[in-house]
Design a protein around this motif. Structure first.
Motif, PDB file in Angstrom:
ATOM      1  N   UNK A 194       0.832  -1.204   0.000  1.00  0.00           N
ATOM      2  CA  UNK A 194       0.000   0.000   0.000  1.00  0.00           C
ATOM      3  C   UNK A 194       0.865   1.252   0.000  1.00  0.00           C
ATOM      4  N   UNK A 195       0.364   2.290  -0.644  1.00  0.00           N
ATOM      5  CA  UNK A 195       0.993   3.607  -0.624  1.00  0.00           C
ATOM      6  C   UNK A 195      -0.122   4.642  -0.575  1.00  0.00           C
ATOM      7  N   UNK A 196      -0.055   5.516   0.416  1.00  0.00           N
ATOM      8  CA  UNK A 196      -1.097   6.525   0.624  1.00  0.00           C
ATOM      9  C   UNK A 196      -2.476   5.873   0.773  1.00  0.00           C
ATOM     10  N   UNK A 197      -2.528   4.790   1.557  1.00  0.00           N
ATOM     11  CA  UNK A 197      -3.766   4.059   1.873  1.00  0.00           C
ATOM     12  C   UNK A 197      -4.448   3.459   0.643  1.00  0.00           C
ATOM     13  N   UNK A 198      -3.721   3.300  -0.444  1.00  0.00           N
ATOM     14  CA  UNK A 198      -4.272   2.681  -1.655  1.00  0.00           C
ATOM     15  C   UNK A 198      -3.371   1.522  -2.069  1.00  0.00           C
ATOM     16  N   UNK A 199      -3.986   0.467  -2.610  1.00  0.00           N
ATOM     17  CA  UNK A 199      -3.207  -0.684  -3.065  1.00  0.00           C
ATOM     18  C   UNK A 199      -2.358  -0.263  -4.259  1.00  0.00           C
ATOM     19  N   UNK A 200      -1.060  -0.229  -4.071  1.00  0.00           N
ATOM     20  CA  UNK A 200      -0.141   0.251  -5.114  1.00  0.00           C
ATOM     21  C   UNK A 200       0.459  -0.889  -5.922  1.00  0.00           C
ATOM     22  N   UNK A 201       0.702  -2.020  -5.263  1.00  0.00           N
ATOM     23  CA  UNK A 201       1.327  -3.157  -5.947  1.00  0.00           C
ATOM     24  C   UNK A 201       1.043  -4.421  -5.142  1.00  0.00           C
ATOM     25  N   UNK A 202       1.371  -5.569  -5.723  1.00  0.00           N
ATOM     26  CA  UNK A 202       1.269  -6.828  -5.005  1.00  0.00           C
ATOM     27  C   UNK A 202       2.368  -7.772  -5.447  1.00  0.00           C
ATOM     28  N   UNK A 203       2.827  -8.561  -4.494  1.00  0.00           N
ATOM     29  CA  UNK A 203       3.820  -9.599  -4.741  1.00  0.00           C
ATOM     30  C   UNK A 203       3.122 -10.953  -4.735  1.00  0.00           C
ATOM     31  N   UNK A 204       3.336 -11.739  -5.771  1.00  0.00           N
ATOM     32  CA  UNK A 204       2.781 -13.089  -5.840  1.00  0.00           C
ATOM     33  C   UNK A 204       3.943 -14.068  -5.827  1.00  0.00           C
ATOM     34  N   UNK A 205       4.007 -14.890  -4.804  1.00  0.00           N
ATOM     35  CA  UNK A 205       5.098 -15.841  -4.653  1.00  0.00           C
ATOM     36  C   UNK A 205       4.599 -17.253  -4.929  1.00  0.00           C
ATOM     37  N   UNK A 206       5.462 -18.060  -5.550  1.00  0.00           N
ATOM     38  CA  UNK A 206       5.125 -19.445  -5.871  1.00  0.00           C
ATOM     39  C   UNK A 206       5.747 -20.425  -4.902  1.00  0.00           C
ATOM     40  N   UNK A 207       5.868 -21.675  -5.348  1.00  0.00           N
ATOM     41  CA  UNK A 207       6.419 -22.703  -4.470  1.00  0.00           C
ATOM     42  C   UNK A 207       7.940 -22.606  -4.412  1.00  0.00           C
ATOM     43  N   UNK A 208       8.541 -23.343  -3.489  1.00  0.00           N
ATOM     44  CA  UNK A 208       9.984 -23.333  -3.320  1.00  0.00           C
ATOM     45  C   UNK A 208      10.641 -24.340  -4.259  1.00  0.00           C
ATOM     46  N   UNK A 209      11.908 -24.098  -4.532  1.00  0.00           N
ATOM     47  CA  UNK A 209      12.646 -25.014  -5.396  1.00  0.00           C
ATOM     48  C   UNK A 209      12.800 -26.395  -4.765  1.00  0.00           C
ATOM     49  N   UNK A 210      12.842 -26.432  -3.447  1.00  0.00           N
ATOM     50  CA  UNK A 210      13.011 -27.705  -2.748  1.00  0.00           C
ATOM     51  C   UNK A 210      11.692 -28.463  -2.574  1.00  0.00           C
ATOM     52  N   UNK A 211      10.572 -27.856  -3.028  1.00  0.00           N
ATOM     53  CA  UNK A 211       9.234 -28.422  -2.831  1.00  0.00           C
ATOM     54  C   UNK A 211       8.825 -28.485  -1.362  1.00  0.00           C
ATOM     55  N   UNK A 212       9.593 -27.836  -0.492  1.00  0.00           N
ATOM     56  CA  UNK A 212       9.239 -27.799   0.931  1.00  0.00           C
ATOM     57  C   UNK A 212       8.073 -26.837   1.135  1.00  0.00           C
ATOM     58  N   UNK A 213       7.346 -27.053   2.213  1.00  0.00           N
ATOM     59  CA  UNK A 213       6.190 -26.205   2.512  1.00  0.00           C
ATOM     60  C   UNK A 213       6.648 -24.873   3.109  1.00  0.00           C
ATOM     61  N   UNK A 214       5.862 -23.840   2.857  1.00  0.00           N
ATOM     62  CA  UNK A 214       6.106 -22.546   3.485  1.00  0.00           C
ATOM     63  C   UNK A 214       5.792 -22.649   4.976  1.00  0.00           C
ATOM     64  N   UNK A 215       6.457 -21.835   5.789  1.00  0.00           N
ATOM     65  CA  UNK A 215       6.098 -21.759   7.198  1.00  0.00           C
ATOM     66  C   UNK A 215       5.614 -20.348   7.528  1.00  0.00           C
ATOM     67  N   UNK A 216       4.938 -20.227   8.649  1.00  0.00           N
ATOM     68  CA  UNK A 216       4.319 -18.956   9.028  1.00  0.00           C
ATOM     69  C   UNK A 216       5.356 -17.849   9.202  1.00  0.00           C
ATOM     70  N   UNK A 217       6.542 -18.221   9.656  1.00  0.00           N
ATOM     71  CA  UNK A 217       7.602 -17.230   9.858  1.00  0.00           C
ATOM     72  C   UNK A 217       7.988 -16.554   8.543  1.00  0.00           C
ATOM     73  N   UNK A 218       8.050 -17.338   7.477  1.00  0.00           N
ATOM     74  CA  UNK A 218       8.408 -16.780   6.164  1.00  0.00           C
ATOM     75  C   UNK A 218       7.316 -15.857   5.646  1.00  0.00           C
ATOM     76  N   UNK A 219       6.070 -16.209   5.879  1.00  0.00           N
ATOM     77  CA  UNK A 219       4.969 -15.325   5.493  1.00  0.00           C
ATOM     78  C   UNK A 219       5.064 -13.988   6.232  1.00  0.00           C
ATOM     79  N   UNK A 220       5.394 -14.039   7.515  1.00  0.00           N
ATOM     80  CA  UNK A 220       5.489 -12.811   8.304  1.00  0.00           C
ATOM     81  C   UNK A 220       6.665 -11.950   7.866  1.00  0.00           C
ATOM     82  N   UNK A 221       7.756 -12.594   7.430  1.00  0.00           N
ATOM     83  CA  UNK A 221       8.904 -11.832   6.923  1.00  0.00           C
ATOM     84  C   UNK A 221       8.497 -11.029   5.699  1.00  0.00           C
ATOM     85  N   UNK A 222       7.805 -11.674   4.752  1.00  0.00           N
ATOM     86  CA  UNK A 222       7.390 -10.969   3.536  1.00  0.00           C
ATOM     87  C   UNK A 222       6.311  -9.937   3.831  1.00  0.00           C
TER      88      UNK A 222
END
Length: 267
Positions: A194-222
């Protein structure tokens, strides 16, 4: 080395298969060789894909600490004053630090505020524009929080082709449809910027190269990095406004100089 080993295995299998077919089946050596080559070509793709997944699974298992990841993502990000370069740098940093096989940076278009354009992508991610009417955009704007989809890409694509949606009544229905749209694009999670309270951009992330599952900590980092990225986008937007102002000023000066010259010639 792995590729050479794969080629060696395929060639060895090709030779053994040719000998077995020519001696035991009782057909000509040329025909046996043709059959062996056809089988080798058919098996090469699956073998290569399986070997790539196996090596990725081994090579990208090591994970850094959350502090290190966030530092690597946000370091000197404010110095990128061109939005295109900023998008490319952000996608590359996230892909490298989290070992992702795909990620996309979508920014609201300057010519059409109802569209989000793909400024930078890593990997095989759908690069088409995202319209404001999509439930993914509606959900991110309303909740101002990231979204994670439980669906697979092929499953979501089939669902979208078979069941078109109409007016959605509740935020629960919007979220469900947004998850399907996200998965159909090849994404696992979407993070709003968000920028100036408006949606300015979005990041779309895919799966990992190792096929491992995402964890909550990584979501919070992003999620935290998306807040940091909003400041960088604001700086880039401000720099773009300054550049446009200087271009208009230069154009006005040129027009003024041309007018003075024409007036002097006329005089």
């Amino acid at each position: 080395l792995l590729f050479i080993a794969l080629v060696a295995c395929v060639c060895s299998g090709l030779f053994i298969l040719k000998e077995v077919i020519s001696q035991w089946v009782g057909i000509s050596e040329a025909m046996a060789q043709g059959i062996a080559i056809a089988l080798a070509i058919g098996l090469y793709g699956p073998l290569k894909t399986g070997l790539s997944r196996f090596t990725n699974h081994l090579l990208f298992q090591h994970s850094q600490s959350p502090e290190t990841i966030f530092t690597n993502l946000s370091e000197d990000i404010m110095r990128f004053l061109d939005i295109k370069k900023l998008a490319e740098e952000v996608t590359n940093r996230i892909a490298q630090n989290l070992s992702l096989d795909r990620i996309g940076f979508y920014s609201r278009s300057r010519t059409n505020s109802y569209l989000f354009e793909a400024l930078a992508c890593v990997g095989r991610l759908r690069k088409k524009q995202i319209h404001q009417s999509k439930q993914l955009i509606q959900y991110l704007e309303h909740t101002k929080d990231f979204l994670v989809t439980p669906h697979a890409q092929a499953e979501a694509a089939r669902y979208l082709r078979g069941k078109p949606f109409f007016a959605l009544q509740s935020m629960k229905e919007v979220k469900k449809q947004a998850e399907i749209e996200l998965a159909a694009m090849g994404g696992v999670a979407a993070f709003p910027v968000f920028a100036k309270d408006a949606l300015r951009a979005l990041l779309i992330t895919g799966r990992k190269k190792s096929d491992a599952a995402w964890n909550e900590e990584e979501f919070q980092i992003l999620k935290s990095f998306a807040h940091h990225l909003s400041l960088a986008l604001g700086n880039a937007d401000y720099a773009e406004e300054i550049r446009r102002f200087h271009e208009k000023l230069s154009l006005s000066e040129r027009d003024g100089s041309a007018g003075a010259l024409i007036g002097a010639v006329d005089h």
